[in-house]
Design a protein around this motif. Structure first.
Motif, mmCIF file in Angstrom:
data_model
loop_
_atom_site.group_PDB
_atom_site.id
_atom_site.type_symbol
_atom_site.label_atom_id
_atom_site.label_comp_id
_atom_site.label_asym_id
_atom_site.label_seq_id
_atom_site.Cartn_x
_atom_site.Cartn_y
_atom_site.Cartn_z
ATOM 1 N N GLU A 87 0.841 -1.191 0.000
ATOM 2 C CA GLU A 87 0.000 0.000 0.000
ATOM 3 C C GLU A 87 0.880 1.247 0.000
ATOM 4 O OE1 GLU A 87 -3.729 -1.669 2.690
ATOM 5 O OE2 GLU A 87 -1.982 -0.793 3.690
ATOM 6 N N ILE A 88 0.501 2.221 -0.818
ATOM 7 C CA ILE A 88 1.210 3.496 -0.871
ATOM 8 C C ILE A 88 0.213 4.613 -0.563
ATOM 9 C CG2 ILE A 88 2.472 5.149 -2.298
ATOM 10 C CD1 ILE A 88 4.186 2.794 -1.934
ATOM 11 N N PHE A 89 0.479 5.388 0.491
ATOM 12 C CA PHE A 89 -0.337 6.544 0.846
ATOM 13 C C PHE A 89 0.454 7.815 0.548
ATOM 14 C CE2 PHE A 89 -1.774 3.091 3.520
ATOM 15 C CZ PHE A 89 -3.143 3.248 3.601
ATOM 16 N N ILE A 90 -0.163 8.773 -0.137
ATOM 17 C CA ILE A 90 0.501 10.040 -0.437
ATOM 18 C C ILE A 90 -0.414 11.195 -0.037
ATOM 19 C CG2 ILE A 90 1.360 11.570 -2.258
ATOM 20 C CD1 ILE A 90 2.333 9.138 -3.768
ATOM 21 N N ASN A 91 0.145 12.135 0.743
ATOM 22 C CA ASN A 91 -0.542 13.370 1.107
ATOM 23 C C ASN A 91 0.283 14.526 0.547
ATOM 24 O OD1 ASN A 91 -1.566 15.675 2.328
ATOM 25 N ND2 ASN A 91 -1.913 14.695 4.302
ATOM 26 N N SER A 94 1.002 17.705 3.026
ATOM 27 C CA SER A 94 2.036 17.537 4.056
ATOM 28 C C SER A 94 3.330 16.955 3.485
ATOM 29 C CB SER A 94 1.519 16.627 5.179
ATOM 30 O OG SER A 94 1.197 15.343 4.664
ATOM 31 N N ASN A 95 3.341 16.660 2.175
ATOM 32 C CA ASN A 95 4.520 16.108 1.497
ATOM 33 C C ASN A 95 4.956 14.780 2.119
ATOM 34 O OD1 ASN A 95 6.561 16.204 -0.507
ATOM 35 N ND2 ASN A 95 8.041 16.949 1.010
ATOM 36 N N GLU A 96 3.983 13.918 2.455
ATOM 37 C CA GLU A 96 4.264 12.636 3.090
ATOM 38 C C GLU A 96 3.930 11.468 2.173
ATOM 39 O OE1 GLU A 96 3.346 12.946 7.755
ATOM 40 O OE2 GLU A 96 1.641 13.474 6.501
ATOM 41 N N TYR A 114 7.986 5.452 6.033
ATOM 42 C CA TYR A 114 7.567 6.809 5.659
ATOM 43 C C TYR A 114 8.752 7.636 5.164
ATOM 44 C CZ TYR A 114 9.482 8.350 10.171
ATOM 45 O OH TYR A 114 10.320 8.607 11.224
ATOM 46 N N GLU A 115 8.444 8.594 4.288
ATOM 47 C CA GLU A 115 9.461 9.494 3.723
ATOM 48 C C GLU A 115 8.749 10.691 3.112
ATOM 49 O OE1 GLU A 115 11.259 8.227 -0.041
ATOM 50 O OE2 GLU A 115 9.913 6.491 -0.038
ATOM 51 N N ASN A 116 9.518 11.702 2.725
ATOM 52 C CA ASN A 116 8.970 12.787 1.934
ATOM 53 C C ASN A 116 8.639 12.269 0.543
ATOM 54 O OD1 ASN A 116 9.284 14.665 4.016
ATOM 55 N ND2 ASN A 116 11.317 15.279 3.318
ATOM 56 N N ILE A 117 7.675 12.882 -0.122
ATOM 57 C CA ILE A 117 7.345 12.468 -1.483
ATOM 58 C C ILE A 117 8.588 12.622 -2.360
ATOM 59 C CG2 ILE A 117 5.909 12.934 -3.497
ATOM 60 C CD1 ILE A 117 3.806 14.077 -1.588
ATOM 61 N N PRO A 118 9.048 11.549 -3.000
ATOM 62 C CA PRO A 118 10.263 11.640 -3.826
ATOM 63 C C PRO A 118 10.080 12.629 -4.976
ATOM 64 C CG PRO A 118 9.661 9.351 -3.417
ATOM 65 C CD PRO A 118 8.505 10.186 -2.957
#
Length: 267
Positions: A87-91, A94-96, A114-118
């Motif tokens: 599963e991949i969640f992107i916000n 919040s750049n998450e 978790y990481e910042n959006i690449p």
């Protein structure tokens, strides 16, 4: 009056953002583990305002055997059940980015990474193609050790795609790496998606299902586990009459290299 006008403009912009139509895209995803073994998955990408959610579920394994006629291959499909999904969640606000995954080869555990959006740098290429009756343009990026060719459509102007892909001015409908190991291609799209059950904000709040680790922490755990396994194998064989060397390659990984581990040899 001036202040009232500013408030009304801000309110209208907020309302427009909240009223963006939701989108759901179904992808066919394949991973070639060896020249003769391909795992197939159903991928579903859901997009709603600032949130996106991508899930990938195993379908089957194709075992391809070469026949005498080089133009034909025999494919045997194994329909075994696999209970694990990614599963991949992107916000985007919040750049998450959070990835819930099960590492089945080395760690045999689930993690919420978790990481910042690449940030992906895209090279726009010449070429036009149609997927699902939508006009697409071509682009290329190199991301964490792999080079990908993507086809995206401006007809749906959202900067997202399957897995972790983002950064193009339209929805990615097809993408494949140049080594032809990983591939995603659209099967079906619902736009606008009107199902009332879609609530990505709630899903995002529940994204940490497993042990929560940063991308850097997960990478360190993974590399250390590989090195430990190689050391154990080498120790078991140290008294053999012949010399042997044990190594491990991350070539099959979606992210064989990254900004944290730019280059690593497992010996």
């Amino acid at each position: 009056m001036r202040y009232l006008y500013i408030i009304l403009v801000v309110s209208n912009l907020f309302a427009q953002q909240k009223d963006k139509p939701a989108i759901q895209v179904q992808y066919f995803e394949s991973i070639k583990y060896r020249p003769t073994i391909v795992n197939n998955y159903d991928g579903i990408l859901s997009i709603q305002n600032e949130f996106s959610f991508y899930t990938s579920k195993f379908i089957n394994t194709e075992k391809i055997f070469k026949t005498d006629d080089s133009s034909d291959d025999e494919i045997i499909v194994d329909n075994k059940k696999v209970k694990f999904t990614n599963e991949i969640f992107i916000n985007t606000l919040s750049n998450e980015l959070t990835e819930n995954l099960f590492e089945e080869i080395i760690l045999k555990k689930s993690y919420s990474v978790y990481e910042n959006i690449p940030k992906m740098k895209w090279l726009f290429l010449k070429g036009d193609k149609k997927f699902n009756n939508m006009n697409c343009k071509k682009a290329q990026t190199t991301f964490r050790g792999r080079t990908y060719i993507a086809w995206y459509t401006l007809e749906i102007p959202v900067s997202i795609g399957p897995w972790k892909f983002s950064g193009l001015p339209g929805l990615i409908l097809s993408i494949e790496d140049t080594e032809k190991v990983y591939k995603w291609e659209i099967k079906k799209i619902n736009y606008p998606y009107k199902e009332k059950s879609l609530n990505l904000a709630d899903n995002f709040s529940k994204r940490f299902k497993y042990k929560k680790v940063s991308f850097k922490e997960y990478d360190k755990i993974y590399v250390t586990a590989i090195k430990d396994k190689i050391s154990i194998i080498a120790a078991r064989n140290k008294n053999r009459e012949y010399k042997s060397q044990f190594s491990f390659s991350t070539f099959q990984n979606k992210e064989p290299q990254n900004e944290i581990r730019t280059q690593m040899e497992f010996k």
